[in-house]
Design a protein around this motif. Structure first.
Motif, PDB file in Angstrom:
ATOM      1  N   THR A 130       0.914  -1.106   0.323  1.00 12.82           N
ATOM      2  CA  THR A 130       0.131   0.166  -0.055  1.00 12.82           C
ATOM      3  C   THR A 130       0.936   1.485  -0.022  1.00 12.82           C
ATOM      4  OG1 THR A 130      -1.497  -1.015   1.218  1.00 12.82           O
ATOM      5  CG2 THR A 130      -1.620   1.118   1.327  1.00 12.82           C
ATOM      6  N   GLN A 131       2.307   0.695   0.693  1.00 16.25           N
ATOM      7  CA  GLN A 131       3.193   2.479   0.685  1.00 16.25           C
ATOM      8  C   GLN A 131       2.881   2.876  -0.074  1.00 16.25           C
ATOM      9  OE1 GLN A 131       2.836   4.538   3.433  1.00 16.25           O
ATOM     10  NE2 GLN A 131       4.663   6.038   2.275  1.00 16.25           N
ATOM     11  N   LYS A 132       3.837   1.912  -1.108  1.00 13.29           N
ATOM     12  CA  LYS A 132       4.406   1.410  -2.787  1.00 13.29           C
ATOM     13  C   LYS A 132       3.419   1.948  -3.349  1.00 13.29           C
ATOM     14  CE  LYS A 132       7.054  -1.996  -1.167  1.00 13.29           C
ATOM     15  NZ  LYS A 132       7.658  -3.446  -1.763  1.00 13.29           N
ATOM     16  N   VAL A 133       2.238   1.293  -3.236  1.00  8.78           N
ATOM     17  CA  VAL A 133       1.153   2.470  -4.166  1.00  8.78           C
ATOM     18  C   VAL A 133       1.045   3.738  -3.860  1.00  8.78           C
ATOM     19  CG1 VAL A 133      -0.942   1.908  -4.826  1.00  8.78           C
ATOM     20  CG2 VAL A 133       0.063  -0.167  -4.785  1.00  8.78           C
ATOM     21  N   LEU A 134       1.296   4.174  -3.050  1.00  5.43           N
ATOM     22  CA  LEU A 134       0.920   6.044  -2.559  1.00  5.43           C
ATOM     23  C   LEU A 134       1.581   6.201  -3.108  1.00  5.43           C
ATOM     24  CD1 LEU A 134      -0.322   5.063   1.107  1.00  5.43           C
ATOM     25  CD2 LEU A 134      -1.592   6.638  -1.216  1.00  5.43           C
ATOM     26  N   VAL A 135       3.177   6.003  -2.908  1.00  6.46           N
ATOM     27  CA  VAL A 135       4.564   6.510  -3.435  1.00  6.46           C
ATOM     28  C   VAL A 135       4.625   6.391  -5.141  1.00  6.46           C
ATOM     29  CG1 VAL A 135       6.302   6.414  -3.807  1.00  6.46           C
ATOM     30  CG2 VAL A 135       5.807   6.539  -0.595  1.00  6.46           C
ATOM     31  N   HIS A 136       4.155   5.991  -5.514  1.00  2.00           N
ATOM     32  CA  HIS A 136       4.545   5.580  -7.282  1.00  2.00           C
ATOM     33  C   HIS A 136       3.232   6.005  -7.871  1.00  2.00           C
ATOM     34  CE1 HIS A 136       8.956   4.204  -6.284  1.00  2.00           C
ATOM     35  NE2 HIS A 136       8.203   3.804  -4.980  1.00  2.00           N
ATOM     36  N   SER A 137       2.034   5.503  -7.393  1.00  2.00           N
ATOM     37  CA  SER A 137       0.933   6.029  -8.508  1.00  2.00           C
ATOM     38  C   SER A 137       0.432   7.159  -8.268  1.00  2.00           C
ATOM     39  CB  SER A 137      -0.723   5.087  -7.436  1.00  2.00           C
ATOM     40  OG  SER A 137      -1.210   5.600  -8.702  1.00  2.00           O
ATOM     41  N   ALA A 138       0.451   8.010 -10.002  1.00  2.47           N
ATOM     42  CA  ALA A 138      -0.138   9.423 -10.315  1.00  2.47           C
ATOM     43  C   ALA A 138      -1.526   8.884  -9.936  1.00  2.47           C
ATOM     44  CB  ALA A 138       0.302   9.172 -11.115  1.00  2.47           C
TER      45      ALA A 138
END
Length: 145
Positions: A130-138
């Motif tokens: 979830t954290q990775k998606v938050l950081v990398h998703s536009a």
């Protein structure tokens, strides 16, 4: 408001709650749901007992069956909420990348996903998709706890 909502799930109870919330949001906004689960590909060298005890064909079949079980919850919630849906099963070593690419390729305008709430050293060591998606998703991400 939203037209297409991606709901990634790993079959956990946290994901179950996020699926229900996503179906409710889709009903309220007239959106379509796309359910996604990601399984790791077969690796010859692995510490995963499922991989060690399987041939590539057996592993693929088990992964497909597990994905069907996990995604059945998305189907059920979508039918109950009477919203259009489709399901996707992706295979990759990096779930967050598969989540983002699926959302982008499907034209999603929201990713709604659960957070397991791991904190401290456990969260740091295990990492958080979830954290990775938050950081990398536009694409906007709604985290459901």
């Amino acid at each position: 408001m939203f037209k297409r909502i991606l709901i990634p799930t790993d079959g956990s109870s946290a994901s179950q709650r996020a699926i229900l919330a996503g179906a409710s949001l889709a009903r309220e906004t007239g959106a379509e749901i796309i359910g996604l689960t990601v399984t790791p590909p077969f690796h010859t060298l692995s510490a995963d007992p499922e991989v060690l005890e399987s041939t590539p064909a057996q592993y693929e079949q088990q992964a497909r069956q597990q994905a069907e079980r996990i995604l059945a919850d998305v189907e059920s919630a979508a039918r109950e909420a009477q919203v259009p849906y489709r399901i996707e099963h992706a295979s990759g070593d990096s779930p967050y990348e598969m989540i983002i690419s699926t959302a982008r390729d499907a034209g999603c305008d929201l990713i709604l996903m659960a957070s397991h709430g791991r904190k401290g050293i456990k969260g740091l060591l295990l990492g958080s998709e979830t954290q990775k998606v938050l950081v990398h998703s536009a694409i906007p991400v709604l985290v459901y706890r």
